[in-house]
Motif scaffolding. Structure first.
Motif, short mmCIF file in Angstrom:
data_model
loop_
_atom_site.label_atom_id
_atom_site.label_comp_id
_atom_site.label_asym_id
_atom_site.label_seq_id
_atom_site.Cartn_x
_atom_site.Cartn_y
_atom_site.Cartn_z
N VAL A 38 -30.85 -7.00 -39.77
CA VAL A 38 -31.25 -6.90 -38.36
C VAL A 38 -32.64 -7.47 -38.16
CG1 VAL A 38 -31.84 -5.26 -36.53
CG2 VAL A 38 -29.71 -4.98 -37.82
N LEU A 39 -33.57 -7.15 -39.04
CA LEU A 39 -34.93 -7.67 -38.90
C LEU A 39 -34.96 -9.19 -38.94
CD1 LEU A 39 -36.88 -5.09 -41.10
CD2 LEU A 39 -36.98 -5.32 -38.61
N PHE A 40 -34.25 -9.77 -39.91
CA PHE A 40 -34.21 -11.23 -40.00
C PHE A 40 -33.48 -11.85 -38.81
CE2 PHE A 40 -35.47 -11.18 -44.56
CZ PHE A 40 -36.40 -12.20 -44.51
N THR A 41 -32.39 -11.24 -38.39
CA THR A 41 -31.64 -11.78 -37.25
C THR A 41 -32.51 -11.83 -36.01
OG1 THR A 41 -29.52 -11.04 -38.14
CG2 THR A 41 -29.62 -11.44 -35.76
N LYS A 42 -33.26 -10.78 -35.76
CA LYS A 42 -34.14 -10.75 -34.59
C LYS A 42 -35.27 -11.77 -34.71
CE LYS A 42 -33.21 -6.27 -32.68
NZ LYS A 42 -33.78 -5.07 -32.07
N ALA A 43 -35.84 -11.90 -35.90
CA ALA A 43 -36.92 -12.86 -36.10
C ALA A 43 -36.41 -14.29 -35.97
CB ALA A 43 -37.58 -12.65 -37.47
N LEU A 44 -35.25 -14.57 -36.54
CA LEU A 44 -34.70 -15.94 -36.50
C LEU A 44 -34.20 -16.32 -35.11
CD1 LEU A 44 -32.92 -15.99 -39.96
CD2 LEU A 44 -35.07 -17.10 -39.33
N ALA A 45 -33.87 -15.35 -34.29
CA ALA A 45 -33.44 -15.64 -32.92
C ALA A 45 -34.56 -16.27 -32.11
CB ALA A 45 -32.93 -14.36 -32.25
N LYS A 46 -35.79 -16.11 -32.56
CA LYS A 46 -36.95 -16.65 -31.85
C LYS A 46 -37.31 -18.07 -32.30
CE LYS A 46 -38.76 -12.00 -31.34
NZ LYS A 46 -39.74 -11.03 -31.81
N VAL A 47 -36.61 -18.60 -33.30
CA VAL A 47 -36.90 -19.95 -33.80
C VAL A 47 -36.53 -20.99 -32.75
CG1 VAL A 47 -36.24 -21.68 -35.54
CG2 VAL A 47 -36.59 -19.29 -36.21
N ASP A 48 -37.42 -21.95 -32.53
CA ASP A 48 -37.14 -23.05 -31.62
C ASP A 48 -36.25 -24.06 -32.36
OD1 ASP A 48 -37.04 -25.11 -29.79
OD2 ASP A 48 -39.16 -25.67 -30.02
N LEU A 49 -34.97 -23.96 -32.15
CA LEU A 49 -34.01 -24.83 -32.86
C LEU A 49 -34.16 -26.29 -32.47
CD1 LEU A 49 -30.88 -22.52 -32.72
CD2 LEU A 49 -32.47 -22.84 -34.63
N ASN A 50 -34.69 -26.56 -31.30
CA ASN A 50 -34.89 -27.95 -30.86
C ASN A 50 -35.83 -28.71 -31.80
OD1 ASN A 50 -33.20 -27.73 -28.59
ND2 ASN A 50 -34.87 -26.77 -27.44
N ALA A 51 -36.73 -27.99 -32.46
CA ALA A 51 -37.67 -28.62 -33.40
C ALA A 51 -36.94 -29.18 -34.62
CB ALA A 51 -38.72 -27.61 -33.83
N PHE A 52 -35.70 -28.77 -34.83
CA PHE A 52 -34.95 -29.21 -36.00
C PHE A 52 -33.80 -30.15 -35.64
CE2 PHE A 52 -36.87 -25.14 -36.95
CZ PHE A 52 -37.51 -25.41 -38.16
N ALA A 53 -33.70 -30.51 -34.37
CA ALA A 53 -32.60 -31.36 -33.90
C ALA A 53 -32.59 -32.70 -34.65
CB ALA A 53 -32.71 -31.59 -32.41
N GLY A 54 -31.46 -32.99 -35.28
CA GLY A 54 -31.27 -34.25 -35.98
C GLY A 54 -32.04 -34.39 -37.29
N GLU A 55 -32.64 -33.32 -37.76
CA GLU A 55 -33.46 -33.38 -38.97
C GLU A 55 -32.67 -32.99 -40.22
OE1 GLU A 55 -36.43 -34.57 -39.05
OE2 GLU A 55 -36.95 -34.56 -36.92
N ARG A 56 -33.24 -33.37 -41.36
CA ARG A 56 -32.72 -32.96 -42.66
C ARG A 56 -33.55 -31.77 -43.11
NH1 ARG A 56 -33.83 -37.49 -46.17
NH2 ARG A 56 -32.40 -36.57 -47.67
N VAL A 57 -32.89 -30.62 -43.25
CA VAL A 57 -33.61 -29.36 -43.50
C VAL A 57 -33.24 -28.79 -44.86
CG1 VAL A 57 -34.03 -27.01 -42.66
CG2 VAL A 57 -33.67 -28.87 -41.03
N VAL A 58 -34.27 -28.37 -45.58
CA VAL A 58 -34.09 -27.65 -46.84
C VAL A 58 -34.49 -26.20 -46.58
CG1 VAL A 58 -34.82 -27.36 -49.23
CG2 VAL A 58 -34.66 -29.64 -48.25
N ILE A 59 -33.54 -25.29 -46.77
CA ILE A 59 -33.85 -23.87 -46.65
C ILE A 59 -34.36 -23.43 -48.02
CG2 ILE A 59 -32.96 -21.58 -46.15
CD1 ILE A 59 -30.84 -22.99 -44.37
N LYS A 60 -35.63 -23.06 -48.04
CA LYS A 60 -36.31 -22.75 -49.30
C LYS A 60 -35.58 -21.63 -50.03
CE LYS A 60 -40.97 -21.98 -51.00
NZ LYS A 60 -41.12 -20.70 -51.63
N GLY A 61 -35.34 -21.87 -51.32
CA GLY A 61 -34.57 -20.92 -52.11
C GLY A 61 -35.39 -19.94 -52.90
N CYS A 62 -36.51 -20.35 -53.42
CA CYS A 62 -37.35 -19.45 -54.22
C CYS A 62 -38.29 -18.72 -53.29
CB CYS A 62 -38.15 -20.24 -55.25
SG CYS A 62 -37.11 -21.05 -56.47
N ALA A 63 -38.36 -17.41 -53.47
CA ALA A 63 -39.21 -16.62 -52.58
C ALA A 63 -39.98 -15.58 -53.39
CB ALA A 63 -38.34 -15.92 -51.54
#
Length: 171
Positions: free
Chosen positions: A107-132
């Motif tokens: 729930v915490l991540f879902t709420k935080a990610l709902a605020k991401v401006d997805l337009n900033a990633f339109a047409g981009e190649r994205v790597v979702i960082k795996g090591c944390a």
């Protein structure tokens, strides 16, 4: 003999955008509230006793915390009891959910990610960082993948120098 070599950072030149889920982690304290502690002989909830507890408990001690409400006992707890708890937690707590710590993290991540401006990633190649450095829930990876898939050119998992392909838009 003077040898000059120009090193090219291929990762930097690749045009990949790294999405780091750690940046969306809510650092607030997590608390599991187990309603079993309010059960009479660990078997049942007595309304009179529970309502007295609700009136006298120090709810302000949960200020800013993230609360997961559970019942670990094999008992029948009426729905209204969970509702009363949520009602008392909410003015103080950052987040209140019914379920495990895993549910709370989702729930915490879902709420935080709902605020991401997805337009900033339109047409981009994205790597979702795996090591944390923190424990990022699988639910967060699923959520960001679901959000990014309709807008990005591609999604990869891992680090820019070593990725696992997840999605590539076919143009």
């Amino acid at each position: 003999m003077d040898i000059q070599e120009n090193f090219v950072n291929k990762v930097a030149a690749s045009g990949l955008i790294t999405f780091n889920l750690e940046e969306y982690y809510d650092a607030g304290e997590r608390v599991v509230y187990d309603i079993k502690d309010n059960l009479f002989h660990g078997l049942m909830l007595r309304e009179k006793d529970f309502r007295e507890f609700i009136k006298t408990h120090d709810w302000a001690s949960y200020t800013g915390k993230n609360i997961a409400i559970i019942c670990s006992a094999d008992a029948i707890v009426p729905t209204w009891a969970y509702m009363l708890l949520a009602n008392k937690f909410k003015p103080f707590a950052n987040e209140v959910v019914f379920g495990s710590l895993e549910t709370l993290e989702a729930v915490l991540f879902t709420k935080a990610l709902a605020k991401v401006d997805l337009n900033a990633f339109a047409g981009e190649r994205v790597v979702i960082k795996g090591c944390a450095d923190i424990d990022v829930s699988v639910a967060a990876y699923v959520e960001i993948t679901s959000l990014l898939t309709p807008v990005v050119k591609s999604i990869m998992y891992g680090e820019p120098c070593s990725t696992v392909p997840i999605y590539k838009r076919k143009d």
